[in-house]
Design a protein around this motif. Structure first.
Motif, PDB file in Angstrom:
ATOM      1  N   PHE A  25       0.910  -1.052  -0.106  1.00 50.63           N
ATOM      2  CA  PHE A  25       0.058   0.091   0.072  1.00 50.63           C
ATOM      3  C   PHE A  25       0.858   1.326  -0.143  1.00 50.63           C
ATOM      4  O   PHE A  25       1.805   1.577   0.814  1.00 50.63           O
ATOM      5  CB  PHE A  25      -0.887   0.011   1.076  1.00 50.63           C
ATOM      6  CG  PHE A  25      -1.781  -1.083   1.274  1.00 50.63           C
ATOM      7  CD1 PHE A  25      -3.349  -0.802   0.808  1.00 50.63           C
ATOM      8  CD2 PHE A  25      -1.711  -2.513   2.038  1.00 50.63           C
ATOM      9  CE1 PHE A  25      -4.140  -1.776   0.750  1.00 50.63           C
ATOM     10  CE2 PHE A  25      -2.631  -3.389   1.524  1.00 50.63           C
ATOM     11  CZ  PHE A  25      -3.879  -3.078   1.211  1.00 50.63           C
ATOM     12  N   LYS A  58       0.272  -3.110   5.031  1.00 48.22           N
ATOM     13  CA  LYS A  58      -1.270  -3.188   5.497  1.00 48.22           C
ATOM     14  C   LYS A  58      -1.816  -1.776   4.983  1.00 48.22           C
ATOM     15  O   LYS A  58      -1.246  -0.705   5.179  1.00 48.22           O
ATOM     16  CB  LYS A  58      -1.593  -3.818   6.615  1.00 48.22           C
ATOM     17  CG  LYS A  58      -0.854  -2.732   7.695  1.00 48.22           C
ATOM     18  CD  LYS A  58      -1.281  -3.411   9.012  1.00 48.22           C
ATOM     19  CE  LYS A  58      -0.812  -2.645  10.286  1.00 48.22           C
ATOM     20  NZ  LYS A  58      -1.244  -3.164  11.680  1.00 48.22           N
ATOM     21  N   TRP A  59      -3.332  -1.834   4.831  1.00 49.61           N
ATOM     22  CA  TRP A  59      -3.959  -0.468   4.655  1.00 49.61           C
ATOM     23  C   TRP A  59      -3.937   0.194   5.928  1.00 49.61           C
ATOM     24  O   TRP A  59      -4.303  -0.303   7.068  1.00 49.61           O
ATOM     25  CB  TRP A  59      -5.232  -0.748   3.931  1.00 49.61           C
ATOM     26  CG  TRP A  59      -6.051   0.567   3.811  1.00 49.61           C
ATOM     27  CD1 TRP A  59      -5.873   1.163   2.569  1.00 49.61           C
ATOM     28  CD2 TRP A  59      -6.977   1.096   4.734  1.00 49.61           C
ATOM     29  NE1 TRP A  59      -6.942   2.376   2.625  1.00 49.61           N
ATOM     30  CE2 TRP A  59      -7.339   2.319   3.973  1.00 49.61           C
ATOM     31  CE3 TRP A  59      -7.393   0.838   5.910  1.00 49.61           C
ATOM     32  CZ2 TRP A  59      -8.286   3.136   4.545  1.00 49.61           C
ATOM     33  CZ3 TRP A  59      -8.330   1.920   6.471  1.00 49.61           C
ATOM     34  CH2 TRP A  59      -8.780   3.097   5.785  1.00 49.61           C
ATOM     35  N   ASN A  85      -7.195   8.574   4.509  1.00 51.27           N
ATOM     36  CA  ASN A  85      -7.557   7.778   3.317  1.00 51.27           C
ATOM     37  C   ASN A  85      -6.841   7.943   2.005  1.00 51.27           C
ATOM     38  O   ASN A  85      -7.398   8.280   0.842  1.00 51.27           O
ATOM     39  CB  ASN A  85      -9.060   8.263   3.059  1.00 51.27           C
ATOM     40  CG  ASN A  85     -10.109   7.746   4.235  1.00 51.27           C
ATOM     41  OD1 ASN A  85      -9.726   6.758   4.803  1.00 51.27           O
ATOM     42  ND2 ASN A  85     -10.882   8.599   4.317  1.00 51.27           N
ATOM     43  N   PHE A  93      -4.081   5.842   1.179  1.00 50.15           N
ATOM     44  CA  PHE A  93      -3.463   4.559   0.752  1.00 50.15           C
ATOM     45  C   PHE A  93      -4.139   3.825  -0.255  1.00 50.15           C
ATOM     46  O   PHE A  93      -5.489   4.068  -0.357  1.00 50.15           O
ATOM     47  CB  PHE A  93      -3.226   3.844   1.926  1.00 50.15           C
ATOM     48  CG  PHE A  93      -2.247   3.931   3.023  1.00 50.15           C
ATOM     49  CD1 PHE A  93      -0.784   3.533   2.614  1.00 50.15           C
ATOM     50  CD2 PHE A  93      -2.204   5.063   3.946  1.00 50.15           C
ATOM     51  CE1 PHE A  93       0.178   3.748   3.249  1.00 50.15           C
ATOM     52  CE2 PHE A  93      -1.124   5.232   4.724  1.00 50.15           C
ATOM     53  CZ  PHE A  93       0.063   4.564   4.444  1.00 50.15           C
ATOM     54  N   GLU A 119      -3.583   0.352  -2.954  1.00 54.44           N
ATOM     55  CA  GLU A 119      -3.150  -0.905  -3.128  1.00 54.44           C
ATOM     56  C   GLU A 119      -2.312  -1.124  -4.542  1.00 54.44           C
ATOM     57  O   GLU A 119      -3.043  -0.697  -5.530  1.00 54.44           O
ATOM     58  CB  GLU A 119      -3.927  -1.971  -2.710  1.00 54.44           C
ATOM     59  CG  GLU A 119      -3.188  -3.370  -2.853  1.00 54.44           C
ATOM     60  CD  GLU A 119      -4.420  -4.577  -2.264  1.00 54.44           C
ATOM     61  OE1 GLU A 119      -3.786  -5.706  -2.125  1.00 54.44           O
ATOM     62  OE2 GLU A 119      -5.444  -4.111  -2.326  1.00 54.44           O
TER      63      GLU A 119
END
Length: 459
Positions: free
Chosen positions: A9, A20-21, A32, A34, A36
């Motif tokens: 991410f 990870k997010w 908000n 991030f 993938e």
């Protein structure tokens, strides 16, 4: 055995990488941001010998200042005075320049004009487009004018092919339109993603520095007005230029928000015409065009952008509110600053502004937050509140404090000289500058005020 696909991410604002997010980025604290992306390890390569900008091997060896050789001509003349001013007196060789702006604002147009001007001096220029075909580029070129044979065009998005073409052609200037369409084969994510934009810019940066080529890259902007992609993109380049203005209007403002080779306070003013962007030699006259006469709530003030004084009309409209909560609106200046100045007028002068709506606008579409506009905004609000017009030959500038005092600002002589050149007869200035300006500026009446109350008595 198949290679396992790895996903990570990335923060779209600063490029922070995480397995990870996360809701908030630990690097830039944005929420908000991030996204993938899939990544794969880069192939192992043997480290080769680096090459300096002059072409000699061993370019990474440390050198003293006395060992660094400077050429007499380190900048290219773009033949566009406003652009030269923003860049710092010309285009520096081997620099990487990012040009951002809203769609249709004129980024591709001005870069095509720059390419034509530089190639007209006998220098090789390569224009690479990833968004338009050669036929579409020719349609724009025919509208702008004639071009030299030293200007070559190419439609390509693969960075490997682009690097090969640059190595083969050896141009002095390269234009990439745009960075969001470029892709690097070593990165598995899609073009325009955080990884692709970052790695593609890294490749172009290496080309610019190793081959001493000046490279312009066009960057798309988000709805917030920032260049799309990771924030690290702006840290990698040497210069960041932003086009401002309404694309439906004729004016365009080019501003440098980062410049390693010049000032970041300079702006360039352009006008969109049929044959491309034309320079506006006198922005003050351009901004004051169509100013109404004998209208309350209007006064001219002076702002300094870099070394250039620009006269701007400040408009204010004060009317009684129909609701219990008065409305405030500022266009072109800081909204919070307007609220602060209105509080000063109510507390120090006794104007009952709490029951009135107030609208403040900088005519011409300029966006300025310089404190020297404070006095002009206050006088425009007072003029509209009392419905008393201010003389069309009056100009005012100065910073206003919370006690209602008018503080001094820099470059007072340049501001008054610009006003005198455009025919203004009276200039309201801070009291601290009055004696100095009376001695140095003849032919214009200088009135010094120490507070907003003193300025109000002049209306």
């Amino acid at each position: 055995m198949a290679t396992k696909i790895k996903t990570v991410f990335f923060c779209q604002s600063c490029g922070y990488e995480s397995s990870k997010w996360m809701g908030q980025c630990p690097g830039c604290r944005e929420w908000n941001s991030f996204v993938e992306e899939t990544v794969k390890p880069a192939p192992k390569t043997t480290r080769g010998t680096t090459t300096s900008a002059s072409g000699a091997s061993g370019g990474s060896a440390p050198k003293t200042l006395s060992e660094i050789v400077m050429n007499d001509e380190e900048r290219y003349d773009t033949h566009i005075g406003e652009l030269n001013r923003v860049l710092g007196d010309g285009l520096v060789k081997g620099s990487l320049i990012l040009v951002g702006g809203d769609p249709g604002i004129g980024k591709s147009t001005i870069l095509l004009q720059v390419a034509g001007n530089i190639s007209g001096d006998g220098k090789e220029v390569l224009y690479i487009s990833g968004e338009e075909s050669l036929r579409q580029i020719k349609l724009r070129a025919n509208r702008i004018g004639d071009f030299s044979e030293h200007l070559k065009f190419m439609c390509e998005t693969n960075l490997s092919d682009i690097e090969e073409a640059i190595t083969r052609a050896k141009p002095e200037v390269v234009i990439i339109d745009s960075i969001q369409t470029m892709f690097n084969e070593s990165v598995s994510s899609a073009p325009g993603s955080v990884s692709q934009v970052r790695e593609s810019t890294s490749v172009l940066l290496r080309i610019a520095k190793s081959m001493n080529i000046s490279i312009f890259i066009v960057g798309h902007v988000t709805k917030e007005g920032q260049v799309a992609g990771p924030r690290v993109l702006e840290h990698m380049v040497d210069t960041v230029l932003y086009f401002e203005g309404d694309r439906h209007a004729s004016y365009r403002i080019l501003r440098a928000v980062k410049n390693r080779f010049g000032s970041t306070n300079e702006i360039g003013v352009f006008e969109m015409q049929e044959k491309g962007l034309a320079e506006v030699a006198n922005p003050s006259e351009f901004m004051l065009d169509g100013r109404p006469e004998n209208a309350s709530g209007s006064i001219v003030t002076c702002s300094v952008e870099g070394t250039r004084p620009i006269l701007i009309e400040v408009q204010a409209l004060v009317c009684r509110s129909n609701f219990g909560f008065p409305r405030r609106q500022a266009n072109g200046t800081d909204y919070n600053r307007v609220n602060l100045l209105m509080a000063v007028l109510e507390k120090r002068i006794g104007l009952n502004m709490g029951e009135f709506d107030a609208y403040v606008n900088l005519a011409g579409g300029m966006r300025i937050a310089e404190p020297s506009l404070d006095l002009g905004i206050c006088l425009a609000l007072i003029s509209s509140f009392k419905n008393i017009p201010i003389g069309s030959d009056v100009i005012a500038f100065g910073e206003v404090g919370l006690s209602g005092e008018v503080r001094s600002v820099n470059m007072g002589e340049a501001r008054v000289s610009e006003a005198k050149k455009l025919g203004f007869k009276t200039c309201i200035v801070p009291k601290a500058l009055e004696d100095k300006l009376k001695k140095s500026c003849k032919g214009i009446e200088i009135i010094g005020v120490s507070s907003v109350a003193d300025a109000m008595r002049l209306i």
